[in-house]
Design a protein around this motif. Structure first.
Motif, PDB file in Angstrom:
ATOM      1  N   VAL A 101       0.818  -1.223  -0.013  1.00 38.68           N
ATOM      2  CA  VAL A 101      -0.107  -0.036  -0.026  1.00 38.68           C
ATOM      3  C   VAL A 101       0.680   1.239   0.015  1.00 38.68           C
ATOM      4  N   ARG A 102       0.873   2.088  -0.968  1.00 40.73           N
ATOM      5  CA  ARG A 102       1.699   3.420  -1.071  1.00 40.73           C
ATOM      6  C   ARG A 102       0.645   4.569  -1.134  1.00 40.73           C
ATOM      7  N   THR A 103       1.429   5.676  -1.028  1.00 44.90           N
ATOM      8  CA  THR A 103       0.858   7.003  -0.993  1.00 44.90           C
ATOM      9  C   THR A 103       1.606   7.993  -1.761  1.00 44.90           C
ATOM     10  N   ASN A 104       0.878   8.720  -2.226  1.00 48.44           N
ATOM     11  CA  ASN A 104       1.604   9.784  -3.057  1.00 48.44           C
ATOM     12  C   ASN A 104       2.496  10.664  -2.562  1.00 48.44           C
ATOM     13  N   THR A 105       3.115  10.712  -1.406  1.00 45.37           N
ATOM     14  CA  THR A 105       3.941  11.354  -0.922  1.00 45.37           C
ATOM     15  C   THR A 105       5.323  10.464  -1.099  1.00 45.37           C
ATOM     16  N   LYS A 106       6.117  11.010  -2.224  1.00 49.59           N
ATOM     17  CA  LYS A 106       7.348  10.386  -2.389  1.00 49.59           C
ATOM     18  C   LYS A 106       7.271   8.816  -2.720  1.00 49.59           C
ATOM     19  N   SER A 107       6.131   8.331  -3.210  1.00 51.48           N
ATOM     20  CA  SER A 107       5.913   6.903  -3.180  1.00 51.48           C
ATOM     21  C   SER A 107       6.141   6.348  -2.002  1.00 51.48           C
ATOM     22  N   ARG A 108       5.584   6.740  -0.820  1.00 52.82           N
ATOM     23  CA  ARG A 108       6.108   6.188   0.439  1.00 52.82           C
ATOM     24  C   ARG A 108       5.350   4.859   0.597  1.00 52.82           C
ATOM     25  N   VAL A 109       5.952   3.767   1.147  1.00 53.66           N
ATOM     26  CA  VAL A 109       5.270   2.500   1.463  1.00 53.66           C
ATOM     27  C   VAL A 109       4.869   2.500   2.887  1.00 53.66           C
ATOM     28  N   ILE A 110       3.755   2.054   3.096  1.00 51.80           N
ATOM     29  CA  ILE A 110       3.134   1.817   4.433  1.00 51.80           C
ATOM     30  C   ILE A 110       3.604   0.565   4.839  1.00 51.80           C
ATOM     31  N   THR A 111       4.325   0.578   5.988  1.00 54.61           N
ATOM     32  CA  THR A 111       5.218  -0.460   6.557  1.00 54.61           C
ATOM     33  C   THR A 111       4.882  -0.686   7.833  1.00 54.61           C
ATOM     34  N   ILE A 128      -2.618 -12.300   3.688  1.00 55.00           N
ATOM     35  CA  ILE A 128      -2.179 -13.589   3.876  1.00 55.00           C
ATOM     36  C   ILE A 128      -2.476 -14.578   2.512  1.00 55.00           C
ATOM     37  N   GLY A 129      -2.855 -13.616   1.564  1.00 56.16           N
ATOM     38  CA  GLY A 129      -3.172 -14.441   0.152  1.00 56.16           C
ATOM     39  C   GLY A 129      -4.708 -14.586  -0.070  1.00 56.16           C
ATOM     40  N   ASN A 130      -4.851 -15.041  -1.303  1.00 53.58           N
ATOM     41  CA  ASN A 130      -6.139 -15.091  -1.836  1.00 53.58           C
ATOM     42  C   ASN A 130      -7.148 -13.749  -1.664  1.00 53.58           C
ATOM     43  N   GLY A 131      -6.561 -12.620  -1.313  1.00 49.96           N
ATOM     44  CA  GLY A 131      -7.109 -11.452  -1.241  1.00 49.96           C
ATOM     45  C   GLY A 131      -7.658 -11.257   0.248  1.00 49.96           C
ATOM     46  N   LYS A 132      -7.254 -12.044   1.127  1.00 53.87           N
ATOM     47  CA  LYS A 132      -7.798 -11.832   2.591  1.00 53.87           C
ATOM     48  C   LYS A 132      -6.639 -11.381   3.454  1.00 53.87           C
ATOM     49  N   VAL A 133      -7.354 -10.998   4.614  1.00 58.20           N
ATOM     50  CA  VAL A 133      -6.437 -10.347   5.556  1.00 58.20           C
ATOM     51  C   VAL A 133      -7.074 -10.903   6.937  1.00 58.20           C
ATOM     52  N   ASN A 134      -6.191 -10.957   7.997  1.00 60.20           N
ATOM     53  CA  ASN A 134      -6.223 -11.330   9.084  1.00 60.20           C
ATOM     54  C   ASN A 134      -6.238 -10.603  10.416  1.00 60.20           C
ATOM     55  N   LYS A 135      -5.810  -9.473   9.925  1.00 64.04           N
ATOM     56  CA  LYS A 135      -5.506  -8.403  10.807  1.00 64.04           C
ATOM     57  C   LYS A 135      -5.455  -6.925  10.382  1.00 64.04           C
ATOM     58  N   ILE A 136      -5.896  -6.028  10.986  1.00 61.06           N
ATOM     59  CA  ILE A 136      -6.134  -4.589  10.432  1.00 61.06           C
ATOM     60  C   ILE A 136      -5.259  -3.530  11.423  1.00 61.06           C
ATOM     61  N   PHE A 137      -4.563  -2.676  10.823  1.00 59.87           N
ATOM     62  CA  PHE A 137      -3.814  -1.627  11.435  1.00 59.87           C
ATOM     63  C   PHE A 137      -4.071  -0.289  11.053  1.00 59.87           C
ATOM     64  N   TYR A 138      -4.302   0.661  11.909  1.00 58.83           N
ATOM     65  CA  TYR A 138      -5.033   2.015  11.445  1.00 58.83           C
ATOM     66  C   TYR A 138      -4.037   3.048  12.180  1.00 58.83           C
ATOM     67  N   GLY A 139      -3.812   4.059  11.573  1.00 54.95           N
ATOM     68  CA  GLY A 139      -3.234   5.320  11.941  1.00 54.95           C
ATOM     69  C   GLY A 139      -3.040   6.319  11.041  1.00 54.95           C
ATOM     70  N   ASN A 140      -2.683   7.503  11.481  1.00 54.34           N
ATOM     71  CA  ASN A 140      -2.426   8.675  10.633  1.00 54.34           C
ATOM     72  C   ASN A 140      -1.076   8.680  10.074  1.00 54.34           C
ATOM     73  N   LEU A 141      -0.727   9.107   8.804  1.00 60.34           N
ATOM     74  CA  LEU A 141       0.342   9.073   8.180  1.00 60.34           C
ATOM     75  C   LEU A 141       1.230  10.078   8.817  1.00 60.34           C
ATOM     76  N   SER A 142       0.983  11.116   9.600  1.00 56.07           N
ATOM     77  CA  SER A 142       1.708  12.143  10.088  1.00 56.07           C
ATOM     78  C   SER A 142       2.514  11.343  11.822  1.00 56.07           C
ATOM     79  N   GLN A 143       2.004  10.160  11.797  1.00 57.36           N
ATOM     80  CA  GLN A 143       2.443   9.298  13.064  1.00 57.36           C
ATOM     81  C   GLN A 143       3.533   8.171  12.616  1.00 57.36           C
ATOM     82  N   SER A 144       4.065   7.875  13.620  1.00 56.53           N
ATOM     83  CA  SER A 144       5.262   6.760  13.199  1.00 56.53           C
ATOM     84  C   SER A 144       4.287   5.605  13.126  1.00 56.53           C
ATOM     85  N   MET A 145       4.533   4.780  12.121  1.00 56.27           N
ATOM     86  CA  MET A 145       3.568   3.624  11.734  1.00 56.27           C
ATOM     87  C   MET A 145       3.731   2.467  12.846  1.00 56.27           C
ATOM     88  N   ASN A 146       4.830   2.491  13.375  1.00 54.19           N
ATOM     89  CA  ASN A 146       4.826   1.493  14.481  1.00 54.19           C
ATOM     90  C   ASN A 146       4.037   1.644  15.577  1.00 54.19           C
TER      91      ASN A 146
END
Length: 352
Positions: free
Chosen positions: A229-239, A263-281
């Motif tokens: 998942v990328r953003t249009n801020t210098k092609s930043r990758v969400i990690t 996890i494959g097949n278009g599925k996810v088993n966990k959701i992360f959420y936050g703001n781009l102005s914050q540390s993703m950790n």
């Protein structure tokens, strides 16, 4: 002496007027025992009661409703149609010229307006034009006058099976439009509040779901080649904690971005959420009891996350665990209501 008498006379008149006013205010205007009737004030912004009376034909598709469910729209015979949800009556002035094909439409959040993407055939080729339609005032207007723009601002089409997806920021009036070409490659265009269109530089051309942060109108998009998942801020990758294999789930009105651990097949088993102005950790996380496709996850503007179970006809709010049943075929969630189609009739069921 004469002047003094005149002066005294005017003072007396003034006193009489003042005493009369005070007497009236004390005994009538502010009186608690008079004929003044006090009634309970009602809000000027009462929520409109919606009782759907819409019949949906078998050949209708892409059904959706405005934010407060006042109006219902759907595709039929290659064009988008809009009806009053309470009466089922069609709204006027939504005209389409000969040979015009509607590629997509999207309701603007918190309004009775939509954006329509149309394919236009001319002697010089095929192009996309964007129109806004106000369902309340029944007025359709072109968002951009392409004939006055430079050629690099026009979305030209080469094939015949293009698809359009749109994401909008309600606070900045910025819209991103993804055009999926028949080749499988995509391009994203940005239209700002001044209706100036520019092409967005993306890291890849195979793009999946797109979204936009409401306050700073940052674009987020799925890189289908690298499962990122990328953003249009210098092609930043969400990690998140070293994990970049993610899928986009959605965004909310507080600029939070929701991504799922792929996890494959278009599925996810966990959701992360936050703001781009914050540390993703520091982003928060939610475990899903059962892996799910992101197509069945819906992020609401207020941050609630719903999991749609099409088999058991219910939705579950992930954070609270609340489960609500619905009847018929699921259409969407709008302003605390579940919209579905049951026996060709539109239904609205409260989720509170």
């Amino acid at each position: 002496m004469k002047a003094s008498k005149i002066f005294i006379k005017w003072i007396a008149i003034s006193l009489v007027i003042q005493v009369s006013i005070y007497f009236y205010l004390d005994h009538f205007y502010f009186s608690t025992g008079g004929n003044i009737k006090i009634t309970e004030g009602k809000s000027l912004y009462q929520k409109k009661e919606i009782k759907p009376n819409v019949t949906v034909a078998d050949d209708c598709s892409d059904i959706s409703l405005s934010s407060d469910c006042s109006y219902t729209a759907y595709f039929q015979n290659g064009v988008v149609k809009v009806v009053d949800t309470n009466t089922g009556k069609a709204r006027g002035n939504l005209n389409f010229g000969q040979g015009i094909q509607c590629l997509a439409y999207k309701w603007i959040p918190d309004s009775d307006r939509m954006i329509i993407a149309e394919k236009l055939h001319t002697d010089t080729g095929r192009f996309i034009r964007f129109y806004s339609y106000d369902a309340e005032n029944q007025r359709k207007e072109e968002v951009k006058e392409y004939s006055t723009q430079k050629s690099d601002s026009i979305i030209a089409l080469a094939g015949s099976n293009e698809k359009v997806d749109m994401a909008m920021s309600t606070l900045t009036n910025v819209m991103y439009s993804k055009v999926l070409y028949s080749s499988g490659l995509s391009a994203i265009y940005r239209i700002d509040a001044n209706e100036t269109m520019t092409k967005v530089v993306t890291a890849v051309k195979r793009i999946g779901k797109i979204g936009v942060a409401s306050r700073d109108d940052q674009l987020v998009y799925e890189d289908l080649i690298n499962s990122k998942v990328r953003t249009n801020t210098k092609s930043r990758v969400i990690t998140i904690n070293g994990n970049s294999k993610l899928k986009l789930v959605g965004t909310d009105d507080d600029d939070n971005i929701y991504v799922g651990s792929a996890i494959g097949n278009g599925k996810v088993n966990k959701i992360f959420y936050g703001n781009l102005s914050q540390s993703m950790n520091t982003w928060k996380s939610i475990n899903l009891n059962l892996a799910s496709s992101t197509d069945n996850l819906k992020v609401m503007p207020n941050g609630k996350i719903y999991l749609i179970d099409h088999i058991n006809n219910n939705i579950k709010e992930i954070k609270s665990g609340q489960t609500i049943n619905y009847s018929g075929t699921f259409v969407g969630i709008y302003d605390d209501g579940i919209v579905s189609i049951d026996n060709s009739k539109l239904k609205l069921e409260n989720v509170k």
